[in-house]
Write a protein that holds these residues in place. Sequence first.
Motif, PDB file in Angstrom:
ATOM      1  N   GLY A 207       1.087 -11.436   1.083  1.00 57.12           N
ATOM      2  CA  GLY A 207       0.000 -10.850   1.862  1.00 57.12           C
ATOM      3  C   GLY A 207      -0.434 -11.694   3.042  1.00 57.12           C
ATOM      4  O   GLY A 207      -1.436 -11.391   3.682  1.00 57.12           O
TER       5      GLY A 207
ATOM      6  N   SER B 137       1.442  -9.116   7.871  1.00 55.91           N
ATOM      7  CA  SER B 137       1.536  -7.660   7.700  1.00 55.91           C
ATOM      8  C   SER B 137       2.974  -7.197   7.943  1.00 55.91           C
ATOM      9  O   SER B 137       3.818  -7.944   8.437  1.00 55.91           O
ATOM     10  CB  SER B 137       0.597  -6.959   8.673  1.00 55.91           C
ATOM     11  OG  SER B 137       1.036  -7.170  10.003  1.00 55.91           O
ATOM     12  N   GLU B 138       3.195  -5.939   7.607  1.00 53.38           N
ATOM     13  CA  GLU B 138       4.518  -5.334   7.830  1.00 53.38           C
ATOM     14  C   GLU B 138       4.858  -5.306   9.318  1.00 53.38           C
ATOM     15  O   GLU B 138       5.989  -5.579   9.714  1.00 53.38           O
ATOM     16  CB  GLU B 138       4.516  -3.923   7.257  1.00 53.38           C
ATOM     17  CG  GLU B 138       5.788  -3.142   7.502  1.00 53.38           C
ATOM     18  CD  GLU B 138       6.950  -3.565   6.635  1.00 53.38           C
ATOM     19  OE1 GLU B 138       8.103  -3.319   7.025  1.00 53.38           O
ATOM     20  OE2 GLU B 138       6.711  -4.147   5.567  1.00 53.38           O
ATOM     21  N   LYS B 139       3.876  -4.986  10.142  1.00 56.69           N
ATOM     22  CA  LYS B 139       4.106  -4.921  11.590  1.00 56.69           C
ATOM     23  C   LYS B 139       4.487  -6.289  12.149  1.00 56.69           C
ATOM     24  O   LYS B 139       5.411  -6.395  12.952  1.00 56.69           O
ATOM     25  CB  LYS B 139       2.860  -4.409  12.311  1.00 56.69           C
ATOM     26  CG  LYS B 139       2.764  -2.929  12.363  1.00 56.69           C
ATOM     27  CD  LYS B 139       3.814  -2.387  13.306  1.00 56.69           C
ATOM     28  CE  LYS B 139       3.580  -0.909  13.507  1.00 56.69           C
ATOM     29  NZ  LYS B 139       4.784  -0.242  13.959  1.00 56.69           N
TER      30      LYS B 139
ATOM     31  N   GLN C 198       5.226 -12.038   3.490  1.00 54.29           N
ATOM     32  CA  GLN C 198       4.750 -10.649   3.440  1.00 54.29           C
ATOM     33  C   GLN C 198       4.389 -10.253   2.015  1.00 54.29           C
ATOM     34  O   GLN C 198       3.389  -9.574   1.788  1.00 54.29           O
ATOM     35  CB  GLN C 198       5.817  -9.712   3.991  1.00 54.29           C
ATOM     36  CG  GLN C 198       5.343  -8.284   4.062  1.00 54.29           C
ATOM     37  CD  GLN C 198       6.429  -7.331   4.452  1.00 54.29           C
ATOM     38  OE1 GLN C 198       7.559  -7.728   4.670  1.00 54.29           O
ATOM     39  NE2 GLN C 198       6.094  -6.071   4.512  1.00 54.29           N
TER      40      GLN C 198
END
Length: 61
Positions: free
Chosen positions: A31, A34-36, A28
Amino acid sequence: MTQAQRIKYSIVISILVLLLMLGLSWLQSTGAISEKLFQYIAIATAVLVVVINGVMRRRVK
């Protein structure tokens, strides 16, 4: 499964979960995810560990 085996498996599972979460955090931060996606994988991992722990608890003799 004996109580000692359950403890050994629980330790192994907790180490694997820790390594998985560290790896996901690294992905994360770079990159790559994603956070989700991180949240979904973390929740799925938690549910899986709870199920495995319940199964192991029932098999202790």
